[in-house]
Design a protein around this motif. Structure first.
Motif, PDB file in Angstrom:
ATOM      1  N   ASP A   1       4.483   1.026   8.319  1.00 27.14           N
ATOM      2  CA  ASP A   1       4.098   0.734   9.700  1.00 27.14           C
ATOM      3  C   ASP A   1       5.134   1.236  10.692  1.00 27.14           C
TER       4      ASP A   1
ATOM      5  N   ASP B   1       2.226  -7.188   5.716  1.00 27.80           N
ATOM      6  CA  ASP B   1       1.249  -7.630   4.720  1.00 27.80           C
ATOM      7  C   ASP B   1      -0.144  -7.121   5.085  1.00 27.80           C
ATOM      8  N   VAL B   2      -0.787  -6.421   4.164  1.00 26.35           N
ATOM      9  CA  VAL B   2      -2.100  -5.848   4.434  1.00 26.35           C
ATOM     10  C   VAL B   2      -3.139  -6.923   4.739  1.00 26.35           C
ATOM     11  N   LEU B   3      -2.960  -8.133   4.202  1.00 31.51           N
ATOM     12  CA  LEU B   3      -3.913  -9.203   4.484  1.00 31.51           C
ATOM     13  C   LEU B   3      -3.906  -9.555   5.972  1.00 31.51           C
TER      14      LEU B   3
ATOM     15  N   TYR C   1       2.981  -8.140  12.682  1.00 30.51           N
ATOM     16  CA  TYR C   1       2.593  -8.694  11.388  1.00 30.51           C
ATOM     17  C   TYR C   1       3.686  -9.545  10.743  1.00 30.51           C
TER      18      TYR C   1
ATOM     19  N   THR D   1       0.807  -1.225   0.000  1.00 26.66           N
ATOM     20  CA  THR D   1       0.000   0.000   0.000  1.00 26.66           C
ATOM     21  C   THR D   1       0.834   1.266   0.000  1.00 26.66           C
TER      22      THR D   1
ATOM     23  N   LYS E   1      -3.333  -7.534   8.372  1.00 30.73           N
ATOM     24  CA  LYS E   1      -3.998  -6.454   9.103  1.00 30.73           C
ATOM     25  C   LYS E   1      -5.521  -6.636   9.072  1.00 30.73           C
ATOM     26  N   TYR E   2      -6.051  -7.055   7.929  1.00 30.01           N
ATOM     27  CA  TYR E   2      -7.492  -7.278   7.841  1.00 30.01           C
ATOM     28  C   TYR E   2      -7.910  -8.487   8.675  1.00 30.01           C
ATOM     29  N   VAL E   3      -7.104  -9.557   8.631  1.00 26.50           N
ATOM     30  CA  VAL E   3      -7.417 -10.731   9.443  1.00 26.50           C
ATOM     31  C   VAL E   3      -7.443 -10.355  10.921  1.00 26.50           C
ATOM     32  N   GLU E   4      -6.442  -9.568  11.351  1.00 22.87           N
ATOM     33  CA  GLU E   4      -6.391  -9.137  12.740  1.00 22.87           C
ATOM     34  C   GLU E   4      -7.651  -8.359  13.124  1.00 22.87           C
ATOM     35  N   LYS E   5      -8.098  -7.472  12.252  1.00 17.68           N
ATOM     36  CA  LYS E   5      -9.279  -6.663  12.565  1.00 17.68           C
ATOM     37  C   LYS E   5     -10.534  -7.520  12.631  1.00 17.68           C
ATOM     38  N   PHE E   6     -10.676  -8.450  11.673  1.00 14.42           N
ATOM     39  CA  PHE E   6     -11.861  -9.304  11.678  1.00 14.42           C
ATOM     40  C   PHE E   6     -11.911 -10.158  12.933  1.00 14.42           C
TER      41      PHE E   6
END
Length: 231
Positions: free
Chosen positions: A101, A184-186, A130, A97, A188-193
Motif C-alpha cells: 500500500d 489487512d486485506v479484510l 487500514y 497479498t 479493504k473489503y469491509v471498507e468497499k462494502f
C-alpha cells in the motif's frame, strides 16, 4: 498469497531499471522454485524470471518502484523472502497479498525484556486508513499485530519477538529507514462494502424522492419496498 511468516533472508542486486537479482542459498526458498512462481521480496509479490544457482531474478514495474522501498535500495541490502502459500501448507500469520500500500518510516526501536518495541510513522493515507489497534499489518512482508496507534493511523507501534527480530531484516533497520507496509486485506473489503452500501442507500433515497415528487406518496408500493430490501 502469503502468510507473513518469513522463510529466509537474501540480498538484492539491481540489474538495470526493471530487473532484480536476489541472492539466497536457503533450500526453503530454492528447492521447489520455478520460473513464473511468486515470491514475496520484503513483502512485495514478484514473479521469478530466471533460476540461478544461488538465487533468482525477478522483474519489477515502475509502479512497484514508485510505491515500495525497492527504488531506494542499494546493492547487497538484506531482504525478507517468503515463497507463495501452497495448498495444504500451515496457515500462520495472516493473509498477505504482496501488494504494498505504501511506505512507512521507523521512528524508534527499543529493546525490552520480552520484545523489541518498534514504532513507525505513516505519512501515506493509502496505508494509515487500514491501521487499527490490534489489527494485522505486514511490515517488509512480516505479519505483525498493531500494539498501539493514533486515531488516524499515521503512527503505530508493534512488539517484535526476539526470534522474528533475529531472523528478519528488522534488525538492520535504523531510525528513518523505509519499510514496505500492507494493510489487512479484510479491512479493504469491509471498507468497499460499506462504501457501496452507502452509495446504494443514497440511490434508493433519491429514487424514492423522485417517485413521490412525480406521482405522490401512493407510488411507494409494497412491491417497491420489497424489491429494495425494506420488507
Amino acid at each position: 498469497m502469503f502468510t507473513g511468516l518469513i522463510q529466509a533472508l537474501g540480498t538484492i542486486h539491481p540489474l538495470g531499471e526493471d530487473q532484480l537479482q536476489i541472492a539466497c542459498s536457503d533450500p526453503k526458498i530454492l528447492q521447489d522454485l520455478a520460473i513464473g512462481d511468486s515470491v514475496a521480496v520484503d513483502g512485495i509479490c514478484l514473479t521469478v524470471t530466471t533460476i540461478l544457482s544461488n538465487g533468482f531474478t525477478a522483474a519489477v514495474s515502475p509502479e512497484t518502484l514508485d510505491r515500495t522501498s525497492l527504488g531506494y535500495m542499494e546493492g547487497n541490502a538484506h531482504i525478507n523472502l517468503e515463497p507463495s502459500l501452497r495448498v495444504g501448507s500451515k496457515l500462520g500469520g495472516h493473509f498477505v497479498t504482496g501488494h504494498i500500500d505504501g511506505i512507512g518510516y521507523l521512528e524508534e526501536s527499543v529493546s525490552t525484556a520480552n520484545a523489541w518495541e518498534m514504532s513507525f510513522t505513516v505519512p501515506d493515507a493509502r496505508v494509515s486508513r487500514y491501521i487499527v489497534p490490534k489489527g494485522s499489518i505486514a511490515i517488509n512482508g512480516i505479519s505483525l499485530t498493531v500494539a498501539d496507534c493514533n486515531a488516524t493511523g499515521t503512527w503505530f507501534k508493534v512488539a517484535v519477538i526476539p526470534l522474528t527480530y533475529a531472523e528478519t531484516n528488522l534488525r538492520f533497520l535504523q531510525p528513518g529507514g523505509r519499510v514496505n507496509l500492507e494493510g489487512d486485506v479484510l479491512g479493504k473489503y469491509v471498507e468497499k462494502f460499506l462504501r457501496l452500501g452507502s452509495n446504494s442507500t443514497e440511490s434508493v433515497v433519491s429514487e424514492l424522492e423522485d417517485m413521490i415528487a412525480s406521482n405522490g406518496s401512493d407510488s411507494i408500493t409494497p412491491s417497491f419496498l420489497t424489491e429494495h430490501g425494506y420488507l
